[in-house]
Design a protein around this motif. Structure first.
Motif, PDB file in Angstrom:
ATOM      1  N   PHE A  80       0.572  -1.642   0.232  1.00  0.00           N
ATOM      2  CA  PHE A  80       0.384   0.070   0.010  1.00  0.00           C
ATOM      3  C   PHE A  80       0.793   1.046  -0.185  1.00  0.00           C
ATOM      4  CE2 PHE A  80      -3.819  -2.116   2.199  1.00  0.00           C
ATOM      5  CZ  PHE A  80      -4.660  -2.539   0.631  1.00  0.00           C
ATOM      6  N   THR A 147       2.889   2.616  14.698  1.00  0.00           N
ATOM      7  CA  THR A 147       2.137   2.039  13.627  1.00  0.00           C
ATOM      8  C   THR A 147       0.771   0.876  13.992  1.00  0.00           C
ATOM      9  OG1 THR A 147       3.100   0.221  14.132  1.00  0.00           O
ATOM     10  CG2 THR A 147       4.444   0.670  12.709  1.00  0.00           C
ATOM     11  N   ALA A 148      -0.104   0.624  12.525  1.00  0.00           N
ATOM     12  CA  ALA A 148      -1.123  -0.149  12.826  1.00  0.00           C
ATOM     13  C   ALA A 148      -1.298  -1.458  13.725  1.00  0.00           C
ATOM     14  CB  ALA A 148      -1.730  -0.147  11.786  1.00  0.00           C
ATOM     15  N   SER A 149       0.066  -2.144  13.710  1.00  0.00           N
ATOM     16  CA  SER A 149       0.157  -3.553  14.776  1.00  0.00           C
ATOM     17  C   SER A 149       0.515  -2.516  15.440  1.00  0.00           C
ATOM     18  CB  SER A 149       1.541  -3.798  14.346  1.00  0.00           C
ATOM     19  OG  SER A 149       1.551  -3.580  12.509  1.00  0.00           O
ATOM     20  N   HIS A 192      -5.625  -8.387   8.374  1.00  0.00           N
ATOM     21  CA  HIS A 192      -3.324  -8.092   9.035  1.00  0.00           C
ATOM     22  C   HIS A 192      -2.917  -9.396   9.479  1.00  0.00           C
ATOM     23  CE1 HIS A 192       0.565  -6.488   8.440  1.00  0.00           C
ATOM     24  NE2 HIS A 192       0.457  -5.918   7.155  1.00  0.00           N
ATOM     25  N   SER A 194      -0.217  -8.792  11.381  1.00  0.00           N
ATOM     26  CA  SER A 194      -0.371  -8.252  12.492  1.00  0.00           C
ATOM     27  C   SER A 194      -1.492  -8.580  13.699  1.00  0.00           C
ATOM     28  CB  SER A 194       0.382  -6.579  11.860  1.00  0.00           C
ATOM     29  OG  SER A 194      -0.598  -5.847  11.464  1.00  0.00           O
ATOM     30  N   THR A 242     -11.602  -4.916   9.725  1.00  0.00           N
ATOM     31  CA  THR A 242     -10.836  -4.868   8.924  1.00  0.00           C
ATOM     32  C   THR A 242     -10.938  -3.414   7.715  1.00  0.00           C
ATOM     33  OG1 THR A 242      -9.414  -6.106   9.074  1.00  0.00           O
ATOM     34  CG2 THR A 242      -8.814  -4.834   7.284  1.00  0.00           C
ATOM     35  N   GLY A 244     -10.967  -2.263   4.544  1.00  0.00           N
ATOM     36  CA  GLY A 244      -9.922  -2.425   3.872  1.00  0.00           C
ATOM     37  C   GLY A 244      -8.405  -3.543   3.835  1.00  0.00           C
ATOM     38  N   THR A 246      -5.455  -5.838   3.320  1.00  0.00           N
ATOM     39  CA  THR A 246      -4.669  -5.840   2.555  1.00  0.00           C
ATOM     40  C   THR A 246      -4.401  -6.919   1.107  1.00  0.00           C
ATOM     41  OG1 THR A 246      -3.644  -5.923   4.143  1.00  0.00           O
ATOM     42  CG2 THR A 246      -2.258  -6.029   2.979  1.00  0.00           C
ATOM     43  N   ASP A 271      -9.861  -1.814  12.138  1.00  0.00           N
ATOM     44  CA  ASP A 271      -8.160  -1.334  11.623  1.00  0.00           C
ATOM     45  C   ASP A 271      -8.667  -0.996  10.623  1.00  0.00           C
ATOM     46  OD1 ASP A 271      -5.498  -1.351  10.180  1.00  0.00           O
ATOM     47  OD2 ASP A 271      -5.331  -3.982  10.464  1.00  0.00           O
ATOM     48  N   ALA A 273      -6.113   0.553   8.456  1.00  0.00           N
ATOM     49  CA  ALA A 273      -4.648   1.189   7.757  1.00  0.00           C
ATOM     50  C   ALA A 273      -4.485   1.905   7.111  1.00  0.00           C
ATOM     51  CB  ALA A 273      -3.153   0.033   8.164  1.00  0.00           C
ATOM     52  N   ASN A 300      -3.670   4.615   8.896  1.00  0.00           N
ATOM     53  CA  ASN A 300      -2.242   5.204   9.067  1.00  0.00           C
ATOM     54  C   ASN A 300      -2.547   6.734   8.524  1.00  0.00           C
ATOM     55  OD1 ASN A 300      -0.892   3.640  10.669  1.00  0.00           O
ATOM     56  ND2 ASN A 300      -0.400   2.069   8.829  1.00  0.00           N
ATOM     57  N   HIS A 302       0.030   7.708   7.744  1.00  0.00           N
ATOM     58  CA  HIS A 302       1.597   7.695   7.243  1.00  0.00           C
ATOM     59  C   HIS A 302       1.299   6.637   6.292  1.00  0.00           C
ATOM     60  CE1 HIS A 302       2.481   4.161  10.021  1.00  0.00           C
ATOM     61  NE2 HIS A 302       1.875   3.706   8.546  1.00  0.00           N
ATOM     62  N   LYS A 303      -0.063   6.547   5.593  1.00  0.00           N
ATOM     63  CA  LYS A 303      -0.306   5.099   4.110  1.00  0.00           C
ATOM     64  C   LYS A 303      -0.245   6.608   2.775  1.00  0.00           C
ATOM     65  CE  LYS A 303      -0.618   0.523   5.179  1.00  0.00           C
ATOM     66  NZ  LYS A 303       0.372   0.843   6.075  1.00  0.00           N
TER      67      LYS A 303
END
Ligand code: PLP
Length: 482
Positions: A80, A147-149, A192, A194, A242, A244, A246, A271, A273, A300, A302-303
């Protein structure tokens, strides 16, 4: 290095980064190096005598750059996206310059307070229910995790702690060890890795919930598993949904799963992410409907929200649940404003696993202000449009098939035929280093994932990528025995 040299080298570094990012398309997206390549290029010991900046930068070119996978190349379509923008880079520089460790309000008030306000800004952009916002009087609030984890783990540990408390409130004779051994968590078989790892670290059983034809978890399936487990004497306590996924960007049906979790005293964590960033656009916000039933929610920025790694936003409805699970207060962390009523939402060190925390909210502040909500929405919409463009190209070619509904910026596709054929196609793509993709497995099939990643990806890159894929597919099909 003194301040005078820092001023000079700093400007050079900014130029170096801008040149790198502006010319990134010229590089092969995937590096041509063998494992261990770097060990042959640098000494085995740190230098005794100081070296110059110039020498190091020469080695950056010689040693580092050949081993970089260029995530911000418009020809990178793997995994991603990971966010990048100039405002975020500058904010990160300021964060390093200030260099504070904002574990408590007193350790740097601006660091803690800006984070709380930014999470409220972002929560409002997503139209999160009021109960998730800190505001001035709310019981919820947001925090930046790495992080999402980490967010998943934190939510699972908080849920575990809460479950022990409510079971003991019903039956005071039950020991903590007995309760912990009976706890059971759930997540989608498409979740995911994680999420499974969080259960491993949290030392609880986690069961994978089968999905429907759209790779989504449905209420009926989870309900049946919960009933079976309760009948077997287990204690269902946590479900990680979830939004979305992975592999295929599927969405669990949270409007129907949420009420089930609430009825059964199961903590629902969401989640999202990757997909979470899209919810700032009104047309994608319905995908988040049902969040009102969740206990915690994470995605995230950051994604996909133009913020460089790391910046994972997490909200909880009841911050007391999370603080209750993690609170530790040695004397050296106490400060004179500790008991101030205003400060309850500011105990961010109790919301995470590490003590130390960077001033990451600066990146949000810079990006939110310099793009505006409209600029960020335009970025998301453009990338979804590019995914749709790629989907149309695939659909127009009878040799290929689309393997999952294209909702956001990910297209799952394959050549009609065997898994081996598709594995070989991916091998050719990777070897070419022209574009970069990774695979996934859906319903036992080997599938290629094409994710729109780089901020600078344009329609011409999609067209070029498709021409490249079809050329390699053509060669592969020619090589096949008839
Ligand atoms: N959850 C989902 C749905 C993901 O797609 C990913 C990574 O792509 C993760 C979690 C892990 O994210 P992180 O690296 O922030 O832990």
């Amino acid at each position: 290095m003194d301040a005078a040299e820092f001023r000079c080298r700093g400007k050079e570094m900014v130029d170096y980064i801008a040149d790198y990012l502006e010319k990134i398309e010229e590089q092969s997206v995937y590096p041509d190096v063998e494992p261990g390549y770097l060990h042959h290029l640098i000494p085995t010991e740190a230098p005794l005598e100081p070296e110059g900046f110039g020498e190091i930068m020469q080695d950056v070119e010689k040693v580092i750059m050949p081993g970089i996978t260029h995530w911000h190349s418009p020809r990178f379509f793997a995994y991603f996206p990971t966010g990048s923008s100039y405002p975020a880079l500058l904010a990160d520089m300021l964060c390093s310059g200030i260099g504070c460790i904002g574990f408590s309000w007193a350790a740097s008030p601006a660091c803690t307070e800006l984070e709380t306000v930014m999470l409220d800004w972002l929560g409002k952009m997503l139209q999160l229910p009021e109960c998730f916002l800190a505001g001035t009087h709310g019981r919820g609030g947001g925090v930046i995790q790495s992080t999402a984890s980490e967010a998943t783990l934190v939510s699972l540990l908080a849920a575990r702690c809460k479950a022990v408390r409510w079971v003991q409130a019903e039956d005071a004779t039950r020991s903590e060890a007995d309760i912990l051994s009976k706890l059971v968590a759930y997540t989608s078989e498409q979740a995911h890795s994680s999420v499974e790892r969080a259960a491993l670290i949290g030392a609880v059983l986690m069961r994978k919930v089968p999905t429907d034809d759209n790779y989504a978890v449905r209420e009926e399936t989870l309900k049946k598993m919960v009933e079976e487990d309760k009948a077997a004497g287990l204690i269902p306590f946590y479900f990680c949904a979830t939004l979305g996924t992975t592999p295929s960007c599927a969405f669990d049906c949270i409007p129907e799963l949420g009420p089930l979790c609430n009825r059964e005293n199961i903590w629902m964590h969401i989640d999202a992410a990757y997909a979470g960033s899209a919810f700032i656009c009104p047309e994608f916000r319905p995908l988040l409907n049902g969040v009102e039933y969740a206990d915690s929610f994470n995605f995230n920025p950051h994604k996909w929200l133009l913020i460089n790694f790391d910046c994972s936003a997490m909200w909880v409805k009841e911050r007391a649940d999370i603080i209750g699970a993690f609170k530790m207060e040695p004397l050296y962390l106490k400060h004179e404003n500790q008991e101030s009523g205003k400060i309850t939402s500011f105990l961010l060190q109790h919301w995470q696993i590490p003590l130390g925390r960077r001033f990451r909210s600066l990146k949000m502040w810079f990006v939110f202000r310099m793009y505006g909500i409209k600029g960020m929405q335009a970025h998301i919409r453009k990338q979804v449009g590019l995914a749709k463009e790629f989907e149309s190209l695939v659909r127009a070619d009878k040799r290929f098939e689309i393997c999952a509904e294209v909702v956001l910026g990910l297209v799952c596709f394959r050549l009609k035929g065997s898994n081996e054929l598709n594995q070989n196609l991916l091998k050719k793509i990777t070897k070419s280093r022209e574009i970069h993709l990774v695979p996934c497995q859906l319903s036992g099939l080997f599938v290629l994932r094409f994710a729109i990643c780089a901020r600078k990806t344009e329609s011409r890159h999609i067209q070029q990528a498709w021409r490249h894929i079809t050329q390699l597919a053509f060669e592969l099909l020619q090589e096949q025995p008839h």
